[in-house]
Design an enzyme around this catalytic site. Structure first.
Site, PDB file in Angstrom:
ATOM      1  N   TYR A  14       7.626   3.081 182.674  1.00  0.00           N
ATOM      2  CA  TYR A  14       8.834   2.310 182.953  1.00  0.00           C
ATOM      3  C   TYR A  14      10.025   2.736 182.093  1.00  0.00           C
ATOM      4  O   TYR A  14      11.148   2.294 182.327  1.00  0.00           O
ATOM      5  CB  TYR A  14       8.577   0.815 182.759  1.00  0.00           C
ATOM      6  N   HIS A  19      15.319  -1.057 185.492  1.00  0.00           N
ATOM      7  CA  HIS A  19      14.835  -2.373 185.072  1.00  0.00           C
ATOM      8  C   HIS A  19      14.702  -2.479 183.553  1.00  0.00           C
ATOM      9  O   HIS A  19      14.554  -3.579 183.026  1.00  0.00           O
ATOM     10  CB  HIS A  19      13.482  -2.629 185.732  1.00  0.00           C
ATOM     11  N   TYR A  64       5.502  -7.901 180.469  1.00  0.00           N
ATOM     12  CA  TYR A  64       6.038  -7.499 181.767  1.00  0.00           C
ATOM     13  C   TYR A  64       7.150  -8.474 182.144  1.00  0.00           C
ATOM     14  O   TYR A  64       7.171  -9.627 181.717  1.00  0.00           O
ATOM     15  CB  TYR A  64       4.976  -7.374 182.867  1.00  0.00           C
ATOM     16  N   ASN A  66       8.244 -10.307 184.640  1.00  0.00           N
ATOM     17  CA  ASN A  66       8.140 -11.616 185.277  1.00  0.00           C
ATOM     18  C   ASN A  66       7.583 -12.705 184.363  1.00  0.00           C
ATOM     19  O   ASN A  66       7.615 -13.877 184.723  1.00  0.00           O
ATOM     20  CB  ASN A  66       7.284 -11.527 186.546  1.00  0.00           C
ATOM     21  N   ASP A  91      19.114  -6.163 183.335  1.00  0.00           N
ATOM     22  CA  ASP A  91      19.707  -5.442 184.455  1.00  0.00           C
ATOM     23  C   ASP A  91      20.093  -6.417 185.560  1.00  0.00           C
ATOM     24  O   ASP A  91      19.484  -7.469 185.705  1.00  0.00           O
ATOM     25  CB  ASP A  91      18.715  -4.417 185.003  1.00  0.00           C
ATOM     26  N   ASN A 112      13.826 -12.128 188.056  1.00  0.00           N
ATOM     27  CA  ASN A 112      12.589 -12.841 187.737  1.00  0.00           C
ATOM     28  C   ASN A 112      12.347 -12.989 186.240  1.00  0.00           C
ATOM     29  O   ASN A 112      11.753 -13.983 185.806  1.00  0.00           O
ATOM     30  CB  ASN A 112      11.388 -12.157 188.394  1.00  0.00           C
TER      31      ASN A 112
END
Length: 185
Positions: A14, A19, A64, A66, A91, A112
């Site tokens: 990632y 993100h 993570y 969420n 973001d 989220n």
């Protein structure tokens, strides 16, 4: 004390994605202010230090995106923070690529990670720095936010990351209204 939380996803796969611009701003602040973000605590990577003689905690949740609120809630409970002492960087597809939007409070919108934070701490009364990553022309939104910036956008985003760090410094030293006046629009 201010807790500055950059949102992103852990893991090398990632790194450098749209993100993860929140993590990128934390990395920038970490380097600029010599605050290593390498302690594992509160379900995140943290570093304690100072920005202009103000104590700060830099945070990269490792839950993570969420579930970012789980990390933030642990920090809030431990330090007995007021929401105004929290600054979240993330973001935003609804802000043009490379633009910043600083707000003193507000809803999560479509994000989220922000939904998780607001749900867990039961407040939306905290400053946030939204970094525009642009909307996808077509296709899946999750593919867009998990994609990397093209060569043509990388230089602009490097400048934007620096501007977001400056906005955070302004929130810490002069207040959120000064940052909004200086960096919005």
């Amino acid at each position: 004390m201010f807790v500055i939380v950059g949102l992103g996803n852990p893991g090398k796969q990632y790194a450098g994605t749209r993100h993860n611009v929140g993590f990128d701003v934390i990395d920038y602040l970490s380097e600029k202010h010599n605050i290593p973000v390498n302690k594992v605590k509160f379900k995140g990577l943290i570093g304690e230090g100072f920005i202009s003689n103000k104590k700060v905690l830099l945070v990269k949740p490792q839950t993570y995106m969420n579930l970012s609120g789980h990390s933030v809630l642990e920090i809030q409970n431990f330090y007995k923070l007021n929401p105004e002492q929290l600054i979240v960087i993330y973001d935003d597809i609804d802000v043009d690529l490379g633009k910043l939007r600083i707000r003193s409070k507000g809803s999560a919108g479509t994000h989220n990670g922000m939904r998780s934070i607001i749900y867990e701490i039961q407040s939306d009364q905290f400053p946030r720095v939204r970094i525009g990553i642009g909307k996808p022309q077509k296709g899946d939104l999750s593919n867009h936010v998990l994609s990397r910036f093209g060569k043509e956008d990388q230089e602009e985003m490097a400048i934007t990351i620096g501007n977001a760090a400056s906005a955070i410094e302004t929130v810490v030293t002069e207040g959120v209204n000064a940052a909004m006046n200086k960096f919005n629009g």
